[in-house]
Write a protein that holds these residues in place. Structure first.
Motif, PDB file in Angstrom:
ATOM      1  N   SER A   1       0.700  -1.134  -0.494  1.00  0.00           N
ATOM      2  CA  SER A   1      -0.144   0.068   0.091  1.00  0.00           C
ATOM      3  C   SER A   1       0.546   1.125   0.174  1.00  0.00           C
ATOM      4  O   SER A   1       0.914   3.027  -0.470  1.00  0.00           O
ATOM      5  N   GLY A   2       2.529   0.863   0.498  1.00  0.00           N
ATOM      6  CA  GLY A   2       2.802   2.404   0.539  1.00  0.00           C
ATOM      7  C   GLY A   2       3.661   2.517  -1.597  1.00  0.00           C
ATOM      8  O   GLY A   2       3.851   1.839  -2.185  1.00  0.00           O
ATOM      9  N   LEU A   3       3.549   4.066  -1.417  1.00  0.00           N
ATOM     10  CA  LEU A   3       4.128   4.166  -2.221  1.00  0.00           C
ATOM     11  C   LEU A   3       6.031   4.885  -2.539  1.00  0.00           C
ATOM     12  O   LEU A   3       5.811   5.612  -1.982  1.00  0.00           O
ATOM     13  N   ILE A   4       6.760   4.281  -3.508  1.00  0.00           N
ATOM     14  CA  ILE A   4       7.934   4.519  -3.164  1.00  0.00           C
ATOM     15  C   ILE A   4       8.271   5.493  -4.714  1.00  0.00           C
ATOM     16  O   ILE A   4       7.280   5.375  -6.206  1.00  0.00           O
ATOM     17  N   ASP A   5       8.329   7.195  -5.008  1.00  0.00           N
ATOM     18  CA  ASP A   5       8.366   7.696  -6.061  1.00  0.00           C
ATOM     19  C   ASP A   5       9.696   8.485  -5.897  1.00  0.00           C
ATOM     20  O   ASP A   5       9.681   9.707  -4.525  1.00  0.00           O
ATOM     21  N   ALA A   6      10.311   7.861  -6.484  1.00  0.00           N
ATOM     22  CA  ALA A   6      11.890   8.422  -6.629  1.00  0.00           C
ATOM     23  C   ALA A   6      12.099   9.933  -7.499  1.00  0.00           C
ATOM     24  O   ALA A   6      11.391  10.006  -8.235  1.00  0.00           O
ATOM     25  N   ARG A   7      12.884  11.458  -7.264  1.00  0.00           N
ATOM     26  CA  ARG A   7      12.849  12.206  -7.019  1.00  0.00           C
ATOM     27  C   ARG A   7      13.547  12.197  -8.116  1.00  0.00           C
ATOM     28  O   ARG A   7      15.390  12.055  -7.429  1.00  0.00           O
ATOM     29  N   ALA A   8      14.225  13.253  -8.684  1.00  0.00           N
ATOM     30  CA  ALA A   8      15.360  13.294  -9.728  1.00  0.00           C
ATOM     31  C   ALA A   8      15.962  14.283  -9.095  1.00  0.00           C
ATOM     32  O   ALA A   8      15.857  15.378  -8.674  1.00  0.00           O
ATOM     33  N   ILE A   9      17.662  14.404  -9.228  1.00  0.00           N
ATOM     34  CA  ILE A   9      18.145  15.399  -8.450  1.00  0.00           C
ATOM     35  C   ILE A   9      18.629  16.116  -9.648  1.00  0.00           C
ATOM     36  O   ILE A   9      19.015  15.971 -10.568  1.00  0.00           O
ATOM     37  N   ASP A  10      17.898  17.783  -9.540  1.00  0.00           N
ATOM     38  CA  ASP A  10      17.749  18.360 -10.438  1.00  0.00           C
ATOM     39  C   ASP A  10      18.426  19.589 -10.282  1.00  0.00           C
ATOM     40  O   ASP A  10      18.894  19.948 -11.308  1.00  0.00           O
ATOM     41  N   ASN A  11      19.528  19.676  -9.298  1.00  0.00           N
ATOM     42  CA  ASN A  11      20.610  21.182  -8.960  1.00  0.00           C
ATOM     43  C   ASN A  11      21.511  20.569 -10.081  1.00  0.00           C
ATOM     44  O   ASN A  11      21.883  19.844 -10.271  1.00  0.00           O
ATOM     45  N   ALA A  12      21.849  21.648 -11.390  1.00  0.00           N
ATOM     46  CA  ALA A  12      23.502  21.408 -11.823  1.00  0.00           C
ATOM     47  C   ALA A  12      24.082  21.530 -11.370  1.00  0.00           C
ATOM     48  O   ALA A  12      25.113  20.467 -12.226  1.00  0.00           O
ATOM     49  N   THR A  13      24.783  21.931  -9.961  1.00  0.00           N
ATOM     50  CA  THR A  13      26.049  21.220 -10.124  1.00  0.00           C
ATOM     51  C   THR A  13      25.226  20.450  -8.014  1.00  0.00           C
ATOM     52  O   THR A  13      25.859  21.575  -7.092  1.00  0.00           O
ATOM     53  N   PRO A  14      25.210  19.371  -8.396  1.00  0.00           N
ATOM     54  CA  PRO A  14      24.755  19.040  -6.426  1.00  0.00           C
ATOM     55  C   PRO A  14      25.723  18.443  -6.220  1.00  0.00           C
ATOM     56  O   PRO A  14      26.333  18.099  -4.642  1.00  0.00           O
ATOM     57  N   GLY A  15      27.235  18.628  -6.926  1.00  0.00           N
ATOM     58  CA  GLY A  15      28.644  18.079  -6.295  1.00  0.00           C
ATOM     59  C   GLY A  15      28.414  16.543  -5.637  1.00  0.00           C
ATOM     60  O   GLY A  15      27.824  15.610  -6.785  1.00  0.00           O
ATOM     61  N   THR A  16      28.724  16.017  -4.878  1.00  0.00           N
ATOM     62  CA  THR A  16      29.125  14.363  -4.430  1.00  0.00           C
ATOM     63  C   THR A  16      27.975  14.220  -2.814  1.00  0.00           C
ATOM     64  O   THR A  16      28.568  15.569  -1.600  1.00  0.00           O
ATOM     65  N   GLY A  17      28.087  13.162  -2.547  1.00  0.00           N
ATOM     66  CA  GLY A  17      27.660  12.739  -1.472  1.00  0.00           C
ATOM     67  C   GLY A  17      28.542  12.358  -0.186  1.00  0.00           C
ATOM     68  O   GLY A  17      29.508  11.687  -0.901  1.00  0.00           O
ATOM     69  N   ILE A  18      28.824  11.736   0.519  1.00  0.00           N
ATOM     70  CA  ILE A  18      28.907  10.820   1.411  1.00  0.00           C
ATOM     71  C   ILE A  18      28.235   9.507   2.182  1.00  0.00           C
ATOM     72  O   ILE A  18      27.539   9.508   2.443  1.00  0.00           O
ATOM     73  N   ASN A  19      28.672   8.359   1.747  1.00  0.00           N
ATOM     74  CA  ASN A  19      28.475   6.461   1.223  1.00  0.00           C
ATOM     75  C   ASN A  19      27.806   6.839   3.078  1.00  0.00           C
ATOM     76  O   ASN A  19      29.242   6.745   3.563  1.00  0.00           O
ATOM     77  N   LEU A  20      26.881   6.204   3.548  1.00  0.00           N
ATOM     78  CA  LEU A  20      27.036   7.021   5.075  1.00  0.00           C
ATOM     79  C   LEU A  20      26.489   4.693   5.228  1.00  0.00           C
ATOM     80  O   LEU A  20      25.431   4.474   6.632  1.00  0.00           O
ATOM     81  N   ASN A  21      26.125   4.000   4.351  1.00  0.00           N
ATOM     82  CA  ASN A  21      25.568   2.412   4.295  1.00  0.00           C
ATOM     83  C   ASN A  21      26.955   1.865   4.191  1.00  0.00           C
ATOM     84  O   ASN A  21      27.088   1.782   3.351  1.00  0.00           O
ATOM     85  N   ASP A  22      26.822   1.246   5.336  1.00  0.00           N
ATOM     86  CA  ASP A  22      27.496  -0.014   5.590  1.00  0.00           C
ATOM     87  C   ASP A  22      27.642  -1.588   5.033  1.00  0.00           C
ATOM     88  O   ASP A  22      28.249  -1.981   4.787  1.00  0.00           O
TER      89      ASP A  22
END
Length: 103
Positions: free
Chosen positions: A24-45
């Motif tokens: 019954s839940g709905l997953i709706d991914a969203r595009a990263i749309d900033n022109a220069t979002p940079g990088t993230g740091i993985n926190l999932n081991d």
């Protein structure tokens, strides 16, 4: 606002959203749309192909709030897939373009 986000490719987005009809839940991914979002740091081991602290490219990617894995209405298969992906603490202002004046 700082939030924790799973970072997905377009094909991973399609795979996760394919489970939307099984719960019954709905997953709706969203595009990263900033022109220069940079990088993230993985926190999932437990992320496949990423070690904790590895950089995660954000340009051209999709995001899903990490909190969906705590939602009892989400499909277990979707949660299992998401938990193999990197997640990062990201600011909305960094990954999403500002709303246009027409919004």
């Amino acid at each position: 606002m700082m939030m924790n986000w799973f970072v997905l490719t377009f094909s991973q987005k399609s795979a996760v959203e394919a489970f939307n009809g099984t719960a019954s839940g709905l997953i709706d991914a969203r595009a990263i749309d900033n022109a220069t979002p940079g990088t993230g740091i993985n926190l999932n081991d437990a992320a496949d192909a990423f070690e904790p602290g590895d950089p995660v490219t954000l340009t051209g990617m999709q995001v899903v709030p990490k909190r969906v894995v705590d939602d009892p209405d989400q499909a277990a298969e979707a949660k299992a897939l998401l938990l193999t992906l990197p997640w990062c603490s990201l600011e909305n202002e960094t990954i999403f373009a500002p709303p246009s004046s027409e919004d």
